[in-house]
Write a protein that holds these residues in place. Structure first.
Motif, PDB file in Angstrom:
ATOM      1  N   LEU A 143       0.825  -1.207   0.000  1.00 40.68           N
ATOM      2  CA  LEU A 143       0.000   0.000   0.000  1.00 40.68           C
ATOM      3  C   LEU A 143       0.861   1.260   0.000  1.00 40.68           C
ATOM      4  O   LEU A 143       0.569   2.228  -0.712  1.00 40.68           O
ATOM      5  CB  LEU A 143      -0.924   0.004   1.212  1.00 40.68           C
ATOM      6  N   HIS A 144       1.927   1.250   0.761  1.00 44.58           N
ATOM      7  CA  HIS A 144       2.796   2.428   0.794  1.00 44.58           C
ATOM      8  C   HIS A 144       3.527   2.620  -0.537  1.00 44.58           C
ATOM      9  O   HIS A 144       3.762   3.766  -0.960  1.00 44.58           O
ATOM     10  CB  HIS A 144       3.778   2.328   1.955  1.00 44.58           C
ATOM     11  N   ALA A 145       3.856   1.526  -1.205  1.00 46.17           N
ATOM     12  CA  ALA A 145       4.469   1.655  -2.530  1.00 46.17           C
ATOM     13  C   ALA A 145       3.497   2.285  -3.522  1.00 46.17           C
ATOM     14  O   ALA A 145       3.871   3.147  -4.327  1.00 46.17           O
ATOM     15  CB  ALA A 145       4.935   0.287  -3.023  1.00 46.17           C
ATOM     16  N   ARG A 146       2.231   1.862  -3.461  1.00 44.30           N
ATOM     17  CA  ARG A 146       1.225   2.444  -4.347  1.00 44.30           C
ATOM     18  C   ARG A 146       0.965   3.915  -3.981  1.00 44.30           C
ATOM     19  O   ARG A 146       0.698   4.734  -4.856  1.00 44.30           O
ATOM     20  CB  ARG A 146      -0.081   1.652  -4.264  1.00 44.30           C
ATOM     21  N   MET A 147       1.029   4.225  -2.706  1.00 41.39           N
ATOM     22  CA  MET A 147       0.860   5.620  -2.288  1.00 41.39           C
ATOM     23  C   MET A 147       1.917   6.502  -2.952  1.00 41.39           C
ATOM     24  O   MET A 147       1.604   7.586  -3.458  1.00 41.39           O
ATOM     25  CB  MET A 147       0.973   5.729  -0.761  1.00 41.39           C
ATOM     26  N   ARG A 148       3.164   6.025  -2.953  1.00 44.57           N
ATOM     27  CA  ARG A 148       4.232   6.811  -3.573  1.00 44.57           C
ATOM     28  C   ARG A 148       4.040   6.893  -5.079  1.00 44.57           C
ATOM     29  O   ARG A 148       4.254   7.940  -5.693  1.00 44.57           O
ATOM     30  CB  ARG A 148       5.584   6.185  -3.230  1.00 44.57           C
ATOM     31  N   GLU A 149       3.611   5.793  -5.679  1.00 38.12           N
ATOM     32  CA  GLU A 149       3.444   5.738  -7.128  1.00 38.12           C
ATOM     33  C   GLU A 149       2.331   6.661  -7.609  1.00 38.12           C
ATOM     34  O   GLU A 149       2.411   7.229  -8.704  1.00 38.12           O
ATOM     35  CB  GLU A 149       3.153   4.294  -7.541  1.00 38.12           C
ATOM     36  N   LEU A 150       1.290   6.841  -6.787  1.00 40.91           N
ATOM     37  CA  LEU A 150       0.120   7.613  -7.195  1.00 40.91           C
ATOM     38  C   LEU A 150       0.103   9.025  -6.606  1.00 40.91           C
ATOM     39  O   LEU A 150      -0.885   9.749  -6.751  1.00 40.91           O
ATOM     40  CB  LEU A 150      -1.151   6.880  -6.769  1.00 40.91           C
ATOM     41  N   ALA A 151       1.188   9.411  -5.983  1.00 40.62           N
ATOM     42  CA  ALA A 151       1.199  10.685  -5.246  1.00 40.62           C
ATOM     43  C   ALA A 151       0.888  11.896  -6.105  1.00 40.62           C
ATOM     44  O   ALA A 151       0.361  12.900  -5.615  1.00 40.62           O
ATOM     45  CB  ALA A 151       2.558  10.863  -4.559  1.00 40.62           C
ATOM     46  N   ASP A 152       1.173  11.806  -7.409  1.00 37.88           N
ATOM     47  CA  ASP A 152       0.968  12.968  -8.272  1.00 37.88           C
ATOM     48  C   ASP A 152      -0.497  13.191  -8.620  1.00 37.88           C
ATOM     49  O   ASP A 152      -0.874  14.280  -9.072  1.00 37.88           O
ATOM     50  CB  ASP A 152       1.777  12.811  -9.557  1.00 37.88           C
ATOM     51  N   VAL A 153      -1.350  12.181  -8.408  1.00 38.50           N
ATOM     52  CA  VAL A 153      -2.736  12.306  -8.837  1.00 38.50           C
ATOM     53  C   VAL A 153      -3.750  11.937  -7.755  1.00 38.50           C
ATOM     54  O   VAL A 153      -4.901  12.379  -7.793  1.00 38.50           O
ATOM     55  CB  VAL A 153      -2.980  11.432 -10.096  1.00 38.50           C
ATOM     56  N   LEU A 154      -3.343  11.146  -6.760  1.00 34.79           N
ATOM     57  CA  LEU A 154      -4.285  10.646  -5.761  1.00 34.79           C
ATOM     58  C   LEU A 154      -3.686  10.804  -4.359  1.00 34.79           C
ATOM     59  O   LEU A 154      -2.826  10.016  -3.953  1.00 34.79           O
ATOM     60  CB  LEU A 154      -4.607   9.174  -6.029  1.00 34.79           C
ATOM     61  N   PRO A 155      -4.116  11.795  -3.594  1.00 37.90           N
ATOM     62  CA  PRO A 155      -3.624  11.952  -2.218  1.00 37.90           C
ATOM     63  C   PRO A 155      -4.064  10.769  -1.354  1.00 37.90           C
ATOM     64  O   PRO A 155      -5.254  10.431  -1.304  1.00 37.90           O
ATOM     65  CB  PRO A 155      -4.278  13.248  -1.746  1.00 37.90           C
TER      66      PRO A 155
END
Length: 563
Positions: free
Chosen positions: A418-430
């Motif tokens: 989940l934290h990896a996806r958080m970093r991956e999507l940081a530009d579009v999904l807070p």
């Protein structure tokens, strides 16, 4: 202090874990929170009740998340002296052939009005015991099978004896899951026939009488989830408490199955949702399994802003939550203001805990529960590019939370994922992840998000209660049709379904989840505020008015305790 509670016969409620308050970490998750809500409703309804659990001095654990998104477990001990009063009574149980002394603590759980209930927290950390025995009640779900069996001896047998020593008259025994099933063996010994009264071949135990005195609530929909102990271990630790042939006839030939023992020594058995009762009936053929769907405690799980709102429009709702069926009369603006206050409180908590800045104008989706494979916290991230496209078309935000059991390596990997996806999507999904999920965080989340997400593998969600908590705060659910949501979901009225209940393979859930978010949920929030508030009201009227622990307790009283 105990004297005021021993004057009338009481229902004794046994649970390995129980959530009493946020500062007392005697719980790990849903089972303990349900137990706490059960006792809170008993207090509100002023039922003759007494709860028995373990003191769990070392707590569960305090979760931290490192820079790579890995769970770090810290000790989370608590001091019983701060919150509870020591009991004067002390009893012994025999473990590995020696006496182990058990005393405990009295915690008074007070209802939101005048009611209060005694909670006995069993403790072996006594000078009379040797060092390893003093630790039996320290660690919640800690140690190996031997340690767990010792804990269950203390809970079931020691709990029964401490109630007797304190002067409680018990009219019924309720086992919340199978951990306390050894109490049935203690009852067998109490109600054994004298040998001169027996005919050849007759049992020396009055099993029908014991069954009349016991109820059992099962929470686990799979056989592997029930505690089992090899009989050589049982004989070593428990000894010949009852004859081995009798024990095998009650608890299974291959191993002591605590659920099987509870089933055979309980006249009333129930699952925690209608579907779960059906599954349990198939899991244990030959037993009648009733259904009493779980509920949550109204006052505990309602944010202050909504409690004030209900007090103004539906006076008495906390005692009679069925009054919430009239919440559709509350003006839309007042509903929205109460929600906005709760959402802002969550946004501030997120900022303080994670540094993530959330936008109060954007829809906020929440997901929080024990992090383990069958809960599927990764389902929303199955197709990152699809999720990214949805977030660009309909901007929204996520807040996540949950602990993985220290020995659940798969659950820990999910947190990292989940934290990896958080970093991956940081530009579009807070996305924010709140560490150390507890009762306080849970209330902030179920009240402050706009949509509550739940994505378990069918049919492994026995009930689930977090969506019920959300409903008390006007938060609709977006959930897989499992557990309570099969009964509760009214599509588009109080929330939305992910997939369908008959999809045994669970294979299309991700696609259905993305479609429902993109085509229904997020556009409705953005484009039609009155229609969205209507769904919020539907969550209150259709879900909170029914899926509450007051209704649950009234059913237990009339169907299980008084027969």
């Amino acid at each position: 202090m105990i004297d005021e509670f021993v004057r009338v016969p009481r229902v004794a409620y046994f649970s390995m874990e129980i959530a009493l308050r946020n500062e007392i970490p005697t719980y790990s998750g849903g089972l303990g929170v349900l137990a706490g809500d059960t006792v809170r409703s008993a207090a509100d309804l002023e039922l003759p009740f007494v709860a028995v659990s373990l003191v769990s001095r070392a707590g569960y654990f305090r979760q931290e998340i490192d820079s790579q998104g890995r769970q770090v477990e810290r000790l989370d001990p608590w001091t019983p002296e701060r919150w509870a009063s020591p009991l004067e009574a002390m009893v012994a149980v025999t473990i590995e052939g020696r006496p182990v002394w058990v005393s405990g603590w009295l915690y008074l759980l007070e209802g939101y009005r005048s009611g209060k209930q005694p909670v006995i927290l069993l403790d072996t950390d006594l000078d009379h015991n040797r060092s390893d025995d003093r630790e039996i009640t320290h660690y919640l779900y800690g140690g190996d099978a031997t340690y767990r069996l010792k804990q269950e001896i203390v809970l079931g047998i020691g709990g029964m004896r401490i109630l007797q020593a304190l002067g409680f008259r018990v009219l019924h025994h309720h086992m919340n899951e199978g951990h306390s099933a050894l109490l049935g063996l203690e009852l067998l010994r109490r109600y054994a026939y004298a040998s001169e009264d027996l005919r050849p071949g007759e049992s020396s135990y009055d099993i029908p009488r014991v069954r009349e005195l016991c109820s059992f609530t099962t929470h686990t929909p799979v056989e592997a989830g029930h505690d089992k102990f090899p009989y050589d271990l049982v004989q070593k630790v428990l000894g010949a408490f009852v004859e081995l042939p009798t024990l095998k006839s009650l608890a299974g030939e291959e191993a002591l199955n605590m659920a099987r023992l509870a089933l055979n020594l309980s006249e009333y058995v129930n699952g925690v949702a209608k579907r779960h009762a059906e599954i349990s009936g198939k899991l244990f053929p030959g037993y009648r399994v009733h259904a009493v769907t779980n509920g949550v405690h109204p006052f505990t799980w309602t944010a202050p802003s909504f409690a004030r709102l209900y007090d103004a429009h539906l006076l008495g709702w906390a005692h009679e939550p069925e009054l919430l069926v009239r919440a559709d009369r509350i003006p839309d603006g007042e509903i929205w203001m109460a929600h906005a206050e709760a959402k802002q409180a969550l946004i501030e908590r997120v900022r303080a805990a994670s540094g993530v800045e959330l936008d109060p104008e954007l829809p906020l989706v929440g997901f929080a529960r024990r992090m383990t494979a069958y809960k599927r916290p990764d389902l929303l991230f199955s197709d990152v590019e699809r999720l990214r496209a949805i977030a660009r078309e309909h901007p929204f935000q996520l807040v996540l939370a949950g602990k993985a059991h220290p020995r659940d390596e798969g659950g820990k990997r999910l947190i990292e994922f989940l934290h990896a996806r958080m970093r991956e999507l940081a530009d579009v999904l807070p996305i924010a992840y709140l560490p150390n999920y507890d009762m306080s965080t849970a209330l902030a989340m179920v009240a402050g998000v706009d949509v509550w997400l739940n994505t378990p593998l069918r049919p492994l969600e026995a009930s689930g209660t977090s969506g019920m908590k959300a409903a008390f705060n006007g938060v609709p659910s977006l959930s897989v049709l499992d557990g309570w949501w099969i009964e509760g979901c009214l599509e588009g009225v109080n929330g939305w379904a992910v997939g369908n209940a008959s999809d045994a393979a669970n294979g299309s859930d991700a696609l259905h989840l993305y479609d429902k978010l993109q085509q229904t949920v997020l556009p409705l929030y953005r484009d039609d505020r009155p229609a969205w508030i209507a769904v919020m009201k539907g969550a209150i009227c259709k879900s909170a008015s029914f899926f509450n622990s007051h209704r649950m307790m009234r059913r237990y009283v009339t169907e299980a305790y008084i027969r």
